[in-house]
Each structure stands twice: as C-alpha cells, then as structure tokens.
Scaffold this active site. Structure first.
Site, PDB file in Angstrom:
ATOM      1  N   SER A 193      27.580 -12.800 -32.311  1.00  0.00           N
ATOM      2  CA  SER A 193      28.315 -11.597 -32.683  1.00  0.00           C
ATOM      3  C   SER A 193      29.695 -11.640 -32.042  1.00  0.00           C
ATOM      4  CB  SER A 193      27.550 -10.356 -32.221  1.00  0.00           C
ATOM      5  OG  SER A 193      28.275  -9.193 -32.545  1.00  0.00           O
ATOM      6  N   TYR A 214      22.017  -1.392 -25.917  1.00  0.00           N
ATOM      7  CA  TYR A 214      21.884  -0.002 -26.357  1.00  0.00           C
ATOM      8  C   TYR A 214      20.820   0.759 -25.565  1.00  0.00           C
ATOM      9  CZ  TYR A 214      24.292  -2.211 -30.346  1.00  0.00           C
ATOM     10  OH  TYR A 214      25.144  -2.945 -31.137  1.00  0.00           O
ATOM     11  N   HIS A 255      25.748 -11.360 -27.999  1.00  0.00           N
ATOM     12  CA  HIS A 255      26.478 -10.138 -28.374  1.00  0.00           C
ATOM     13  C   HIS A 255      28.002 -10.304 -28.400  1.00  0.00           C
ATOM     14  CE1 HIS A 255      25.717  -5.517 -28.285  1.00  0.00           C
ATOM     15  NE2 HIS A 255      26.774  -5.777 -29.020  1.00  0.00           N
TER      16      HIS A 255
END
Ligand SMILES: NC(=O)c1ccc[n+]([C@@H]2O[C@H](COP(=O)([O-])OP(=O)(O)OC[C@H]3O[C@@H](n4cnc5c(N)ncnc54)[C@H](OP(=O)(O)O)[C@@H]3O)[C@@H](O)[C@H]2O)c1
Ligand SMILES: *[C@@H]1O[C@H](CO)[C@@H](O)[C@H](O)[C@H]1NC(C)=O
Ligand SMILES: CC(=O)N[C@H]1CO[C@H](CO)[C@@H](O)[C@@H]1O
Length: 376
Positions: free
Chosen positions: A235, A130, A191
């Site tokens: 994730s 991000y 991720h």
C-alpha cells in the site's frame, strides 16, 4: 498574591506540560502508539468522545442490526478483479474500516461489518493500525452464523511499518488472526513503504528500510504458503518499491497495491497505477474524489453529469475508479450509505463520460499525497 501572569506561568503551563508528557509516555508504552493516536484524535476532532478513553458503544451513527435480518442477495452486475498467483476474486466494491469516528467504536464497527455483509457486500478493508480487528472479526463471524459463506468474504489487513521485520511480521499476522477469530486473511499488505523517523524491530537491528521491507515480504510469503494469508500486497508503494520485491526469488507475487487514486493524483501516482496494471497487479483506489480541495471542484464540474445520470457525484467517482480497473473501499458506518455505495454496480459510464472525468485535472495543489516516496 500571585499575578495572573505568574499563575499562568507557574501553575497552568506546567500542568499542561505534565499532562502532555503523561500522554506521550502512555502512547509510547502502547503496542501501536500511532494507531491509538488516531483512535483518539479522529473522534475528538469530529466533536465525539473518543471510545478508547470514554468507553465503546456510546456513539451514534450505526443502528443496531435486527436479530431476524438474514443475508440479502449480492448486488447485480457485481464486478471482480483477479489476483495474480492465487486467482482469487476481489469484489471491486468494498467498505473501508478507518478514519471516521464510527470506525473507532467497537460496537459500531461490529454493527457496520454485519450490516455490510448482510446487505450483500463482500469486501472489507481493515488494518492493524485501525485497532478494530476484534470488532470486525465479531461482525464477520456473526454474518457467517447467519449464513454468509467465508469463501465469499474478501478481507484485507495491513502491517504497519513500525512492525516491519521477519519475526515481528509472523507475530502481527498471528495476532490479527487471533483478534479476528478467523483461519485466514485474504490479502495482507505492507501499509506504507516506510515509517519515517519511527523505527521498527528490524531497523533496531541496524538494517535499512529496503532490507526491512524485504524481510517482511519474506515472512508474508511463508505465511501465504502455510495458508495463514491467501495473498500478499502493498500500500502506498511507488514503482521502485514494488520492483525491489519483484526482484526477490521464491516469494509471493505482489498481488495488490492500495493507493490514493483519482484524476487529480500527481503523474507519478498515475504511472504507478499503469505499472501495476501492466504487471497484472490489482489496484485498490482510496480517496477516489481526491482531497478536500478537489472534492468541491469535482462537485461543481460534475453537477451536470450527476443530473443526467440521476446519480450522486460520489457514486460517479466510485464508478469511474471501478471502470478504470480499480477496486474502491468507501468508508461508512451508515447502512443507507452502504446501500448507495453498493449500487454503483448499476451505473455504467460511456467512453465519453470516462474521458470527461479523466480530463478534470485540477492542479494538485493542496493534494494530500500519501502514495509515493513519502519518506523513502
Ligand atoms: N492504505 C492507506 O494508507 C489508506 C489511507 C486512507 C484510507 N484507506 C482506506 O480507504 C478507506 C476509505 O477512505 P477514504 O479516505 O477514501 O474516505 P472515504 O471513504 O472517501 O470517506 C468516508 C466518509 O464518507 C462518508 N460517506 C460514506 N458513504 C457515504 C454516502 N453514501 N453518502 C454520504 N457520505 C458518505 C462517511 O460518513 P458516514 O459514516 O456518515 O457514511 C465518511 O465520513 C478507509 O476506510 C481505509 O480502509 C487506506
Ligand atoms: C498479464 O496477464 C495477461 C493475460 O492473462 C498475460 O498475457 C500477460 O503475460 C501477463 N503479464 C505479466 C507481466 O505477467
Ligand atoms: C452515493 C455515494 O456514492 N455515497 C458515498 C460513497 O462513499 C463515499 C466515500 O468514499 C462518500 O463520500 C459518498 O458520498
């Protein structure tokens, strides 16, 4: 004189090609090209000037936090999940830090983080991808200066697969800690299972993706023993990806899987959630309303329940995920939305209402499924 056609062919097209080539070249020189891509594309596609190019602090959406605002009480009836291994408590209701224009303007990210913590929220979901960890860290440190205790804050970050590998993981966690200006991160996730065609420092050594995930996990386990991170998780992992890590010895337990979860996810994702719960892993549900296609149907089909409970459909769906044993991380930079989202601790759905929502199984057509087997 040149015709319009030849101007287009010899002047305009080459200029566009050149501009594109420069842009791609610029992206590939940057630390996290994919992250930079999102920080530009998400604001641009929402009609907002991308702060990475035009400067931070110009966007609207998150008001300044008053200097004299002190920490408000935490929500009543707050609920938590217990992480295996550490026994740490993760508040079930968090805030997400990506994927909306306000998540890419550092000034607004700073304000959102500070607003959220002062309003009583304690669970923040960030990631290396991000590209806003410095601003999140500034917000957390300012909240701590105003009296919020570090031990109460639950902060997640994630390593992107283009950085998988032992040495590289050590570097990424260190750089996240430096950017945040904090001593430790509560939960650190892999991720995605894979980066697809994009490589990683590990894959460049000729190793396969499964080996690269394991080396990354080994590094996270050591960082956990050193106290740099308190828990490690994954994730968008399917059961088979999780089992690979569970088969390793002397490493951290898999404490969390953050995946897209709603009544509309394919059977495979449902099974993944069941598996995690059986293994006492915590689950964090993103996109609890499903994709765009499901969202409009759910709005229609839960209108009655919404009126009956006096709560919005979004609140009902967040509560559904919480009562299904998951944490939620709705993204918002708007303090009023934060208050609304935190108030889902006030609702309680009956067994019959939970069943009604579970049965809203629209066909998963058009469903953007990031969870399983994406690239393998
Ligand atoms: N692990 C992964 O691969 C992955 C993938 C996707 C997302 N995530 C995480 O999950 C988080 C949530 O993502 P999501 O896809 O589920 O998006 P989302 O949080 O469902 O949607 C965010 C949008 O909802 C709006 N919103 C928030 N609260 C609102 C309210 N009370 N009323 C009206 N609108 C409201 C926000 O606008 P305003 O700013 O105007 O409120 C924003 O445009 C992300 O931030 C990220 O941390 C993780
Ligand atoms: C999960 O937790 C329960 C209750 O603490 C325990 O009985 C069970 O053995 C655990 N399961 C696993 C797979 O660790
Ligand atoms: C009232 C409410 O719950 N609002 C928002 C909470 O966050 C989600 C994002 O996941 C929004 O879509 C809701 O409108």
């Amino acid at each position: 004189m040149m015709s319009i056609k030849s101007i287009l062919l010899w002047r305009i097209l080459p200029s566009i090609a050149l501009a594109l080539a420069c842009f791609v070249g610029y992206l590939s020189q940057h630390e996290l090209p994919l992250g930079l891509f999102f920080t530009i594309i998400i604001p641009a596609s929402n009609g907002v000037l991308p702060p990475q190019i035009f400067g931070h602090g110009k966007m609207k959406g998150t008001p300044e936090v008053p200097d004299d605002l002190s920490p408000q009480p935490r929500p009543e009836n707050e609920m938590f999940l217990t992480l295996p291994g550490s026994g740490d408590l993760m508040p079930q209701n968090g805030v997400g830090m990506c994927c909306r224009p306000t998540a890419y303007d550092d000034e607004l990210v700073y304000r959102s983080t500070l607003w959220y913590l002062l309003l009583g929220g304690r669970h923040i979901d960030g990631a290396q991808l991000y590209l806003n960890s410095k601003a999140v860290g500034r917000g957390i440190r300012e909240a701590m200066r105003r009296g919020v205790k570090r031990e109460e804050i639950f902060l997640t970050s994630k390593i992107f697969p283009t950085h998988y590998g032992y040495e590289s993981t050590m570097k990424v966690v260190k750089s996240e800690l430096d950017d945040l200006g904090l001593e430790y991160i509560d939960l650190f996730l892999l991720h995605f299972p894979s980066s697809g065609p994009l490589g990683s420092p590990c894959s460049k050594e000729g190793k396969g993706i499964s080996q690269c995930r394991k080396e990354t996990w080994q590094a996270l386990s050591e960082l956990r023993n050193k106290g740099n991170i308190r828990n490690a998780g994954v994730s968008n992992f399917a059961v088979k990806h999780i089992q690979e890590l569970e088969a390793m010895t002397d490493v951290a337990p898999v404490a969390n899987n953050q995946i897209s979860f709603s009544p509309f996810v394919p059977e495979k994702a449902m099974e993944t959630v069941e598996y995690c719960h059986q293994r006492n892993m915590t689950v964090t549900a993103y996109m609890p309303l499903g994709g765009q296609h499901q969202r409009s149907l759910v709005m229609r089909d839960l209108a009655g329940l919404s009126t009956k409970l006096g709560k919005s459909v979004s609140q009902i769906m967040l509560r559904w995920a919480i009562q299904s044993g998951c944490a939620v991380i709705p993204g918002t930079g708007n303090p009023n939305h934060m208050k609304e989202n935190l108030s889902v601790y006030e609702i309680e759905l009956s067994d019959a209402e939970m069943k009604q929502i579970n049965e809203l199984k629209y066909n998963a057509k058009g469903y953007m499924n990031m969870d399983t087997n994406m690239f393998d």
